[in-house]
Design a protein around this motif. Structure first.
Motif, mmCIF file in Angstrom:
data_model
loop_
_atom_site.group_PDB
_atom_site.id
_atom_site.type_symbol
_atom_site.label_atom_id
_atom_site.label_comp_id
_atom_site.label_asym_id
_atom_site.label_seq_id
_atom_site.Cartn_x
_atom_site.Cartn_y
_atom_site.Cartn_z
ATOM 1 N N GLU A 115 47.112 44.398 34.454
ATOM 2 C CA GLU A 115 45.770 45.005 34.381
ATOM 3 C C GLU A 115 44.769 44.234 35.244
ATOM 4 O O GLU A 115 43.652 43.923 34.810
ATOM 5 N N ALA A 116 45.206 43.942 36.462
ATOM 6 C CA ALA A 116 44.360 43.163 37.375
ATOM 7 C C ALA A 116 43.407 44.076 38.124
ATOM 8 O O ALA A 116 43.681 45.262 38.311
ATOM 9 N N ASN A 117 42.285 43.506 38.556
ATOM 10 C CA ASN A 117 41.354 44.257 39.389
ATOM 11 C C ASN A 117 41.654 44.058 40.871
ATOM 12 O O ASN A 117 41.326 44.901 41.694
ATOM 13 N N VAL A 118 42.256 42.901 41.172
ATOM 14 C CA VAL A 118 42.637 42.625 42.562
ATOM 15 C C VAL A 118 44.031 42.013 42.568
ATOM 16 O O VAL A 118 44.324 41.118 41.772
ATOM 17 N N VAL A 119 44.904 42.525 43.429
ATOM 18 C CA VAL A 119 46.158 41.830 43.699
ATOM 19 C C VAL A 119 46.086 41.403 45.161
ATOM 20 O O VAL A 119 46.084 42.251 46.060
ATOM 21 N N TYR A 120 45.958 40.089 45.410
ATOM 22 C CA TYR A 120 45.874 39.625 46.800
ATOM 23 C C TYR A 120 47.238 39.112 47.246
ATOM 24 O O TYR A 120 47.930 38.444 46.501
ATOM 25 N N GLU A 149 31.432 27.198 48.877
ATOM 26 C CA GLU A 149 30.996 26.974 47.511
ATOM 27 C C GLU A 149 31.964 27.544 46.482
ATOM 28 O O GLU A 149 31.907 27.200 45.320
ATOM 29 N N ILE A 150 32.824 28.470 46.896
ATOM 30 C CA ILE A 150 33.836 28.949 45.958
ATOM 31 C C ILE A 150 35.227 28.716 46.550
ATOM 32 O O ILE A 150 35.362 28.484 47.742
ATOM 33 N N ASP A 151 36.249 28.766 45.677
ATOM 34 C CA ASP A 151 37.618 28.548 46.148
ATOM 35 C C ASP A 151 38.257 29.857 46.573
ATOM 36 O O ASP A 151 38.259 30.817 45.820
ATOM 37 N N PHE A 152 38.790 29.873 47.772
ATOM 38 C CA PHE A 152 39.505 31.057 48.224
ATOM 39 C C PHE A 152 40.993 30.829 48.060
ATOM 40 O O PHE A 152 41.455 29.715 48.239
ATOM 41 N N VAL A 166 35.930 46.763 41.679
ATOM 42 C CA VAL A 166 35.696 45.849 42.798
ATOM 43 C C VAL A 166 35.065 46.600 43.974
ATOM 44 O O VAL A 166 34.127 46.106 44.608
ATOM 45 N N MET A 167 35.554 47.817 44.225
ATOM 46 C CA MET A 167 34.982 48.590 45.342
ATOM 47 C C MET A 167 33.515 48.902 45.091
ATOM 48 O O MET A 167 32.686 48.821 46.002
ATOM 49 N N ARG A 181 37.703 39.140 52.810
ATOM 50 C CA ARG A 181 38.570 38.466 51.841
ATOM 51 C C ARG A 181 37.776 37.494 50.985
ATOM 52 O O ARG A 181 38.036 37.337 49.801
ATOM 53 N N GLY A 182 36.758 36.874 51.584
ATOM 54 C CA GLY A 182 35.896 35.961 50.843
ATOM 55 C C GLY A 182 35.058 36.705 49.813
ATOM 56 O O GLY A 182 34.937 36.288 48.668
ATOM 57 N N LEU A 183 34.498 37.834 50.238
ATOM 58 C CA LEU A 183 33.624 38.588 49.329
ATOM 59 C C LEU A 183 34.404 39.141 48.145
ATOM 60 O O LEU A 183 33.896 39.183 47.022
ATOM 61 N N ILE A 184 35.636 39.561 48.413
ATOM 62 C CA ILE A 184 36.422 40.105 47.294
ATOM 63 C C ILE A 184 36.760 38.996 46.297
ATOM 64 O O ILE A 184 36.681 39.202 45.092
ATOM 65 N N SER A 185 37.067 37.797 46.796
ATOM 66 C CA SER A 185 37.243 36.662 45.869
ATOM 67 C C SER A 185 35.952 36.424 45.100
ATOM 68 O O SER A 185 35.966 36.157 43.907
ATOM 69 N N TRP A 186 34.861 36.525 45.812
ATOM 70 C CA TRP A 186 33.553 36.187 45.244
ATOM 71 C C TRP A 186 33.152 37.116 44.101
ATOM 72 O O TRP A 186 32.542 36.670 43.133
ATOM 73 N N VAL A 187 33.515 38.418 44.191
ATOM 74 C CA VAL A 187 33.083 39.334 43.130
ATOM 75 C C VAL A 187 33.725 39.019 41.788
ATOM 76 O O VAL A 187 33.183 39.366 40.749
ATOM 77 N N GLY A 188 34.883 38.350 41.804
ATOM 78 C CA GLY A 188 35.468 37.913 40.540
ATOM 79 C C GLY A 188 36.358 38.957 39.882
ATOM 80 O O GLY A 188 37.126 39.610 40.567
#
Ligand code: UDP
Ligand code: MG
Length: 313
Positions: A115-120, A149-152, A166-167, A181-188
């Motif tokens: 039930e993930a919102n993102v699969v990277y 400032e955040i971990d990618f 996420v979209m 890719r950074g922004l998608i990590s950033w949204v959480g």
């Protein structure tokens, strides 16, 4: 059943498009989902435009195409795909099949199970890339992580599955220079990795020459980190400290006679050049951020659409 969109940016991809479409379609037809492909033609100068129009004409239900008015770049192309996607889920993919579409069923299964919102998708290995690219990519992702400032997640491109939540958040982001890719990590939300082997391009050459790679890396760094400013400030403090120590040393040396400052032509020239350089670098770094402010304040659109095919409205 959920709806699924594949977002595929294409820039001068005439050599790969037909095979790429056939492989992608075969995968989509094997899925129970209602599926579509959005191709974004990022101002190609070769036959990509006509090929995409032909593909769109043979399959109007499933294939949509957005033609840009010129080449805006990979990130704006993917952004357009996300902006135009109406589905519950989307997978971002390269046209060149480096990220094999055959993995999509597994990625979907993983998303559903967790039930993930993102699969990277994380590259376990990369075929067919030059040593230089492998080395610079490794260096880049590690530097980015220590600076930002955040971990990618490391060794991850834009190949990933994202859901509606996420979209929607992505579509609300107002910055124009998008490091996706950074922004998608950033949204959480819930983000999980999927490990795969990155293949070689099926045909053609990379559309990321060194100049574009460099721009991409500097975007990522400047948009996600204020560390460069802190670093140059640190450099300034070190310079001041060195100056004070030298001043004390030479003053005492003059009094007690252990230094002969008047013979110091080399050290003067060296000091002028060195600290002149430090100042120029500092101004340059500050200038980069001002450049970004300039671009963002102009608020031009990230891309201009010339023509759309098979979009209902
Ligand atoms: N691409 C694009 N606009 C550009 C450069 C690349 O739309 O200005 C597309 C390209 O067609 C491909 C994807 O972005 O589908 C990734 O590019 P490429 O495969 O050349 O990059 P690499 O995998 O070598 O890093
Ligand atoms: Mg590629």
């Amino acid at each position: 059943m959920k709806t699924l969109t594949l977002i595929i940016p294409c820039y001068n991809e005439e050599l790969v498009l037909v095979e790429s479409y056939q492989r992608t379609k075969a995968v989509l037809d094997s899925l129970p989902h209602k599926t579509e492909i959005i191709y974004i033609n990022d101002g190609s100068q070769d036959n990509t435009r006509d090929l995409l129009n032909e593909i769109a004409a043979t399959n109007p239900q499933q294939v949509r195409v957005i033609h840009f008015s010129r080449n805006f770049g990979h990130q704006p192309a993917v952004t357009a795909g996300i902006n135009y996607c109406q589905s519950d889920l989307a997978v971002i993919l390269d046209a060149d099949m480096q990220d094999p579409p055959e993995l999509i069923p597994e990625i979907l299964a993983l998303q559903e199970k967790e039930e993930a919102n993102v699969v990277y998708c994380v590259r376990k290995s990369r075929e067919g890339e030059s040593r230089f690219k492998l080395f610079t990519a490794k260096l880049f992702y590690r530097t980015m992580n220590s600076m930002s400032e955040i971990d990618f997640p490391l060794d991850t491109g834009d190949f990933r599955l994202i859901d509606r939540k996420v979209m929607d958040e992505f579509n609300h982001l107002r910055e124009r220079g998008k490091y996706i890719r950074g922004l998608i990590s950033w949204v959480g939300f819930k983000q999980i990795p999927f490990y795969y082997e990155r293949k070689a391009r099926i045909a053609g050459d990379t559309k990321y020459p060194i100049s574009k790679m460099f721009r991409f890396a500097s975007y990522a760094l400047l948009y996600f980190s204020k560390k460069p400013l802190k670093l140059v400030m640190g450099l300034g403090f070190v310079a001041v400290l060195v100056g004070i120590i030298l001043a004390i040393w030479f003053t005492l040396g003059k009094i007690y006679g252990f230094s002969h400052a008047e013979t110091g032509w080399t050290s003067i020239i060296f000091t002028i050049i060195f600290f002149g350089g430090v100042q120029l670098i500092t101004v340059g770094v500050v200038g980069q951020y001002i450049g970004i402010l300039f671009d963002e304040i102009k608020a031009r659109p990230e891309y201009i659409v010339d023509e759309k095919k098979n979009f209902p409205h």
